[in-house]
Scaffold this active site. Structure first.
Site, PDB file in Angstrom:
ATOM      1  N   GLN A  19      -0.005  -9.624   6.223  1.00 19.65           N
ATOM      2  CA  GLN A  19      -1.138  -9.779   7.139  1.00 19.65           C
ATOM      3  C   GLN A  19      -1.252 -11.241   7.551  1.00 19.65           C
ATOM      4  O   GLN A  19      -1.030 -12.126   6.725  1.00 19.65           O
ATOM      5  CB  GLN A  19      -2.426  -9.366   6.429  1.00 19.65           C
ATOM      6  CG  GLN A  19      -2.489  -7.901   6.086  1.00 19.65           C
ATOM      7  CD  GLN A  19      -3.774  -7.581   5.350  1.00 19.65           C
ATOM      8  OE1 GLN A  19      -4.083  -8.192   4.334  1.00 19.65           O
ATOM      9  NE2 GLN A  19      -4.529  -6.626   5.864  1.00 19.65           N
ATOM     10  N   LYS A  56     -17.728  -4.161  12.798  1.00 19.72           N
ATOM     11  CA  LYS A  56     -16.463  -4.825  13.108  1.00 19.72           C
ATOM     12  C   LYS A  56     -16.119  -4.737  14.579  1.00 19.72           C
ATOM     13  O   LYS A  56     -16.716  -3.961  15.337  1.00 19.72           O
ATOM     14  CB  LYS A  56     -15.333  -4.248  12.274  1.00 19.72           C
ATOM     15  CG  LYS A  56     -15.003  -2.819  12.599  1.00 19.72           C
ATOM     16  CD  LYS A  56     -13.732  -2.377  11.879  1.00 19.72           C
ATOM     17  CE  LYS A  56     -13.483  -0.906  12.152  1.00 19.72           C
ATOM     18  NZ  LYS A  56     -12.175  -0.448  11.736  1.00 19.72           N
ATOM     19  N   ARG A  85       0.843  -1.192   0.000  1.00 17.98           N
ATOM     20  CA  ARG A  85       0.000   0.000   0.000  1.00 17.98           C
ATOM     21  C   ARG A  85       0.874   1.236   0.000  1.00 17.98           C
ATOM     22  O   ARG A  85       1.848   1.311   0.734  1.00 17.98           O
ATOM     23  CB  ARG A  85      -0.920   0.008   1.229  1.00 17.98           C
ATOM     24  CG  ARG A  85      -1.905  -1.142   1.185  1.00 17.98           C
ATOM     25  CD  ARG A  85      -2.893  -1.096   2.318  1.00 17.98           C
ATOM     26  NE  ARG A  85      -3.587  -2.373   2.411  1.00 17.98           N
ATOM     27  CZ  ARG A  85      -4.338  -2.744   3.433  1.00 17.98           C
ATOM     28  NH1 ARG A  85      -4.491  -1.923   4.458  1.00 17.98           N
ATOM     29  NH2 ARG A  85      -4.923  -3.919   3.445  1.00 17.98           N
ATOM     30  N   ASP A  91      -3.702 -12.996   7.604  1.00 12.15           N
ATOM     31  CA  ASP A  91      -5.056 -12.785   7.097  1.00 12.15           C
ATOM     32  C   ASP A  91      -5.845 -14.089   7.046  1.00 12.15           C
ATOM     33  O   ASP A  91      -5.266 -15.167   6.939  1.00 12.15           O
ATOM     34  CB  ASP A  91      -4.932 -12.223   5.670  1.00 12.15           C
ATOM     35  CG  ASP A  91      -6.090 -11.317   5.323  1.00 12.15           C
ATOM     36  OD1 ASP A  91      -6.985 -11.178   6.156  1.00 12.15           O
ATOM     37  OD2 ASP A  91      -6.077 -10.758   4.208  1.00 12.15           O
ATOM     38  N   HIS A 132     -10.071 -15.283   5.654  1.00 10.04           N
ATOM     39  CA  HIS A 132     -11.441 -14.925   5.312  1.00 10.04           C
ATOM     40  C   HIS A 132     -12.336 -16.101   5.587  1.00 10.04           C
ATOM     41  O   HIS A 132     -12.047 -17.214   5.172  1.00 10.04           O
ATOM     42  CB  HIS A 132     -11.526 -14.461   3.854  1.00 10.04           C
ATOM     43  CG  HIS A 132     -10.747 -13.213   3.639  1.00 10.04           C
ATOM     44  ND1 HIS A 132      -9.474 -13.202   3.132  1.00 10.04           N
ATOM     45  CD2 HIS A 132     -11.048 -11.917   3.944  1.00 10.04           C
ATOM     46  CE1 HIS A 132      -9.029 -11.959   3.110  1.00 10.04           C
ATOM     47  NE2 HIS A 132      -9.958 -11.155   3.602  1.00 10.04           N
TER      48      HIS A 132
HETATM   49 ZN   LIG Z   1      -9.884  -9.169   3.865  1.00  9.67          ZN
END
Ligand SMILES: [Zn+2]
Ligand SMILES: [Zn+2]
Length: 671
Positions: free
Chosen positions: A408, A496, A390, A410, A412
């Site tokens: 991350q 969230k 980013r 991460d 999902h």
């Molecule tokens: Zn995501």
């Protein structure tokens, strides 16, 4: 035209004579829901007095109908009120912003002709951007300014709020020769402009300010830096002076100790000293490179999380670092962030357009879509230590906490709407396990909810939102997790839960996050076949317990000051032979431990033992193994544990076993 609200502040009833709503009564609603009537024109200070003299002495500012408000500013309509003292962040911010004015006044008195940019409060203290002309301010100047500030503070200078029309404001600052304020005023709408006057200083400001300067008892100007006017590198560089003030000298002293400790714990400094990571402009700004010891440490964290995630039914995937532009057009990232991201990469022959991946979610959506899913397949939990890129402005970059590439932890989760609560509970378990293993004992959470008065800006059905918000609240309650609810803070695509940890110095860091998403399943047309044989939309949950590996390691470093738990420590033990005579034995011990699970170093320099011990301490190695004549004779090592001291001598195998047991103990997970 100039109207002062404060000229009449002491005589509230008298002031009311001049108000339109002569002697009108207004309803003041307190945070606990209680309502009391006051005469119009009442000030927060009057209200505080009506509660207690003690509160009146301490009140610094207020919030009136969600607007920050001076303690001495009249209220003329029904209002919700919150009073702030030094114990509230808002109260501190009022003191610190007022201190910025005080500093400006001191500087203006000491140095003629200086011009002022902006002077806001920040998280700890305040700054003011100043154009000092040809003059360069030094550390000695700071001491002089501090002294002057204390002198002026003692005068008990009141802050006077003054409404001013645009023409008068422009005239005043043009005549004063302060082009920065003139520029700011030009951008303001007439009728909304106010000055604050204190002592000899007049500033363009919307406030609020403290009643007077008498609560500023201790001052420290902490640093000088350069700062471009309005953050624009094409504009003039101003001098930014940072400072902080306190109502008690003792509080300043405590703050300075903390500041010193924070410097010692700065992860950028520790990262260098412990040889964990590096940066170089040759590779690129904000692109961290993990050195071998840092990589090993990060891998241990990843392995630990992977093991826990496996238990919770996650499956690992790996996706590429770039993705076709169409992927991000579909996900919406292109529209939202395209301009502010790293720009596209094009292929030399086919003219295809790719982007560095800013997030892993679109890739994972495509994995979900790869085959038809049934309600029985859900939840599907796809995890990836995915590196994303980013663009951050170079001025924003900071060590490992603000970078341009990061990994991350991460995952999902694709689930049915009725599974959201259970999935939240499971993710919360993972986060709790990790925080405990890394000794973050102090953490809390924030639930971000949608604004119920403005539901049109959110995607997803009302029913799903209500269900998910309820699920998050219930999950927190079930876990006994203290969670603050913030209405209107949700992203447009779902509510969230964020986790905040307090580190050893009491600083708050945002780490793990769990986010519901109704948007991407829609955009990627994700479906599953329900029990009813119909197509349904799954709910997507993004979650990252560490946040990112970079940020987490930075916070962990500052929290433990480099004293990692044994299971994570880059080196667990170092062998220190008392002299070269025992080199051979030391090497033998080294070989034995190398073949065990212990991460061990050998200090074979021809330094004195005292020096070797000091160096090992600096490296924060948990165990020192000292070997000399006695140890060699009996096949032992003398063990010194960091922070504990001498553990006596023991056979090498026994030491290895002890380390192994301690590591197993620290990593033990109770599911
Ligand atoms: Zn995501
Ligand atoms: Zn101000």
């Amino acid at each position: 035209m100039i109207i002062s609200e404060f000229r009449v502040k002491k005589f509230c009833n008298f002031a009311a004579l001049f108000c339109e709503n002569n002697f009108d009564m207004i309803n003041i609603t307190f945070p606990d829901g209680g309502v009391r009537q006051f005469e119009a024109g009442v000030t927060p200070m009057d209200i505080a007095k009506s509660i207690s003299e003690g509160l009146a002495r301490n009140v610094l500012s207020a919030k009136v109908n969600d607007k920050m408000w001076d303690a001495l500013r009249p209220i003329n309509e029904d209002a919700n009120i919150q009073l702030f003292t030094w114990n509230d962040p808002e109260g501190k911010a009022t003191v610190w912003h007022s201190s910025a004015h005080l500093m400006a006044e001191a500087i203006e008195q000491l140095y003629k002709g200086v011009k002022f940019g902006i002077g806001p409060a920040i998280e700890s203290g305040f700054y003011y951007d100043i154009d000092t002309g040809d003059m360069t301010l030094t550390e000695e100047d700071l001491v002089k300014i501090e002294k002057k500030m204390l002198e002026l503070a003692k005068e008990k200078q009141a802050f006077e709020r003054v409404d001013v029309c645009k023409a008068d404001a422009l005239k005043y600052f043009t005549e004063k020769g302060d082009e920065y304020k003139v520029e700011l005023i030009n951008e303001l709408e007439d009728g909304t402009i106010t000055y604050y006057k204190s002592g000899t200083f007049t500033d363009l400001c919307r406030g609020p300010h403290i009643p007077d300067t008498s609560c500023i008892k201790a001052v420290k100007l902490t640093s000088i830096a350069g700062a471009y006017w309005r953050g624009d590198e094409n504009r003039k560089q101003l001098t930014r002076i940072y400072g902080i003030t306190f109502p008690k000298q003792k509080e300043l002293e405590e703050y300075l100790v903390l500041l010193e400790e924070a410097k010692k714990r700065d992860h950028r400094k520790l990262g260098r000293e412990l040889e964990l990571f590096m940066f170089t402009d040759m590779v690129g700004k904000g692109l961290p490179m993990w050195l071998p010891r840092g990589t090993a440490l990060r891998n241990r964290l990843q392995e630990y999380l992977t093991k826990i995630q496996k238990h919770y039914g996650y499956e690992q995937v790996i996706t590429p670092h770039i993705g076709n532009k169409n992927l991000y057009v579909t996900s919406g990232h292109w529209d939202h962030y395209g301009k502010d991201s790293f720009q596209p990469i094009t292929t030399p022959e086919e003219g295809e357009v790719y982007l560095l991946k800013p997030m892993n979610c679109p890739h994972h959506c495509m994995i979900y879509k790869w085959q038809p899913r049934s309600y029985k397949d859900l939840p599907l939990r796809l995890a990836e230590f995915g590196t994303v890129y980013r663009y951050e402005q170079s001025g924003e970059l900071h060590g490992l906490t603000r970078v341009r590439s990061f990994t991350q932890d991460d995952a999902h989760i694709f689930c049915r709407p009725d599974q959201v609560k259970d999935e939240f509970l499971r993710v919360m378990n993972i986060i709790e396990i990790i925080f405990k293993a890394l000794k973050f004992e102090n953490f809390e959470a924030q639930i971000s909810l949608r604004d119920p008065n403005n539901t049109t800006k959110y995607v997803g059905t009302d029913e799903n939102w209500e269900r998910a918000e309820q699920a998050i609240k219930e999950a927190c309650a079930e876990k006994g997790l203290p969670a603050r609810e913030e209405t209107g803070e949700a992203a447009f695509y779902g509510p969230k839960l964020d986790f905040m940890v307090k580190d050893a110095l009491g600083r708050r860091w945002q780490l793990g996050t769990i986010q519901v998403d109704y948007n991407l399943p829609e955009r990627f047309d994700l479906t599953y076949i329900g029990k009813d044989n119909e197509k349904h939309r799954p709910v997507m949950i993004h979650r990252a317990p560490f946040g990112s590996m970079e940020r987490f390691v930075a916070v962990l470093l500052e929290h433990c000051a480099g004293d990692f738990p044994l299971w994570l420590a880059p080196d667990q033990a170092i062998i220190l032979p008392i002299s070269e005579k025992y080199q051979e034995y030391a090497e033998k011990v080294y070989e034995t431990l190398k073949n065990s699970e212990v991460r061990v170093l050998l200090d074979d320099r021809s330094e004195k033992i005292g020096r070797k011990i000091r160096d090992a301490e600096l490296k924060k190695i948990p165990y020192m193994l000292i070997v000399g004549e006695k140890e060699e004779g009996e096949g032992l090592v003398s063990v010194r544990k960091r922070g504990t001291g001498d553990l006596g001598s023991m056979p090498v195998a026994e030491f290895a076993k002890m380390v192994e047991n301690q590591v197993a103990d620290e990593q033990k997970v109770e599911y």
